[in-house]
Design a protein around this motif. Structure first.
Motif, PDB file in Angstrom:
ATOM      1  N   UNK A  59       0.599  -8.709  -6.445  1.00 37.14           N
ATOM      2  CA  UNK A  59       1.462 -10.032  -6.812  1.00 37.14           C
ATOM      3  C   UNK A  59       1.300 -10.433  -8.096  1.00 37.14           C
ATOM      4  N   UNK A  60       0.168 -10.466  -8.816  1.00 33.25           N
ATOM      5  CA  UNK A  60       0.148 -10.549 -10.263  1.00 33.25           C
ATOM      6  C   UNK A  60       0.811  -9.586 -11.241  1.00 33.25           C
ATOM      7  N   UNK A  61       0.879  -8.254 -10.921  1.00 28.32           N
ATOM      8  CA  UNK A  61       1.368  -7.293 -11.162  1.00 28.32           C
ATOM      9  C   UNK A  61       3.111  -7.587 -11.387  1.00 28.32           C
ATOM     10  N   UNK A  62       3.724  -7.949 -10.250  1.00 26.44           N
ATOM     11  CA  UNK A  62       5.046  -8.140 -10.100  1.00 26.44           C
ATOM     12  C   UNK A  62       5.557  -9.570 -10.358  1.00 26.44           C
ATOM     13  N   UNK A  63       4.474 -10.352 -10.714  1.00 28.86           N
ATOM     14  CA  UNK A  63       4.769 -11.786 -11.153  1.00 28.86           C
ATOM     15  C   UNK A  63       5.385 -12.607  -9.993  1.00 28.86           C
ATOM     16  N   UNK A  64       4.899 -12.539  -8.878  1.00 29.91           N
ATOM     17  CA  UNK A  64       5.531 -13.224  -7.615  1.00 29.91           C
ATOM     18  C   UNK A  64       4.354 -13.638  -6.785  1.00 29.91           C
ATOM     19  N   UNK A  65       4.702 -14.503  -5.644  1.00 28.96           N
ATOM     20  CA  UNK A  65       3.511 -14.992  -5.078  1.00 28.96           C
ATOM     21  C   UNK A  65       3.039 -14.062  -3.961  1.00 28.96           C
ATOM     22  N   UNK A  66       1.710 -14.203  -3.781  1.00 32.16           N
ATOM     23  CA  UNK A  66       1.042 -13.357  -3.061  1.00 32.16           C
ATOM     24  C   UNK A  66       1.372 -13.250  -1.486  1.00 32.16           C
ATOM     25  N   UNK A  67       2.105 -14.637  -0.912  1.00 30.59           N
ATOM     26  CA  UNK A  67       2.733 -14.576   0.411  1.00 30.59           C
ATOM     27  C   UNK A  67       3.792 -13.807   0.341  1.00 30.59           C
ATOM     28  N   UNK A  68       4.635 -13.591  -0.945  1.00 29.21           N
ATOM     29  CA  UNK A  68       5.758 -12.693  -0.724  1.00 29.21           C
ATOM     30  C   UNK A  68       5.330 -11.291  -0.460  1.00 29.21           C
ATOM     31  N   UNK A  69       4.157 -10.880  -1.189  1.00 21.55           N
ATOM     32  CA  UNK A  69       3.766  -9.443  -1.328  1.00 21.55           C
ATOM     33  C   UNK A  69       3.305  -9.204   0.475  1.00 21.55           C
ATOM     34  N   UNK A  70       2.494 -10.312   0.972  1.00 19.00           N
ATOM     35  CA  UNK A  70       1.952 -10.177   2.261  1.00 19.00           C
ATOM     36  C   UNK A  70       3.181  -9.967   3.298  1.00 19.00           C
TER      37      UNK A  70
END
Length: 132
Positions: free
Chosen positions: A85-96
């Protein structure tokens, strides 16, 4: 019902160990006698790895390539969902959510093909009977 996260974790170790062609410092016939790098998760056998790899390949062909990248980053390279999520600069919830969709697709592919994996005995979800 198999635990797809455990299946993919074992597949990730297999994919990491079997990627690329390299010279083996161990003589032919003696591979496996010396301990390799220890891992928290065991690898799957080659047959299982190829079956799961085909399902992941189908994910790449049918769905979004980002989902395959998520599976590789998380299961093969061992990055946490938070790091991705940090690498993509999005929320962890979206990655989940995206990873859950990808896992579901791979699980569905394995179910639809009727694939029986050697590791199924170890990756079955334990069903607890509810007492009324």
């Amino acid at each position: 019902m198999r635990d797809i996260q455990l299946v993919l974790a074992r597949y990730g170790v297999w994919a990491r160990d079997n990627s690329g062609v390299s010279w083996s410092p161990i003589a032919a016939g003696f591979k496996g006698l010396l301990p390799t790098e220890s891992s928290k998760v065991e690898s799957c056998c080659d047959d299982d790895g190829l079956i799961v790899d085909a399902a992941v390949g189908r994910l790449a062909a049918v769905r979004k390539p980002e989902e395959v990248t998520l599976i590789m980053l998380h299961y093969r390279f061992g990055l946490s969902k938070r790091e991705i999520a940090r690498m993509r600069k999005v929320s962890e919830g979206l990655i989940r959510q995206q990873l859950q969709v990808a896992e579901g697709f791979v699980d569905g592919c394995l179910a639809m093909t009727g694939a029986v994996l050697e590791m199924d005995a170890y990756t079955q979800k334990i069903r607890v009977a509810k007492v009324a």
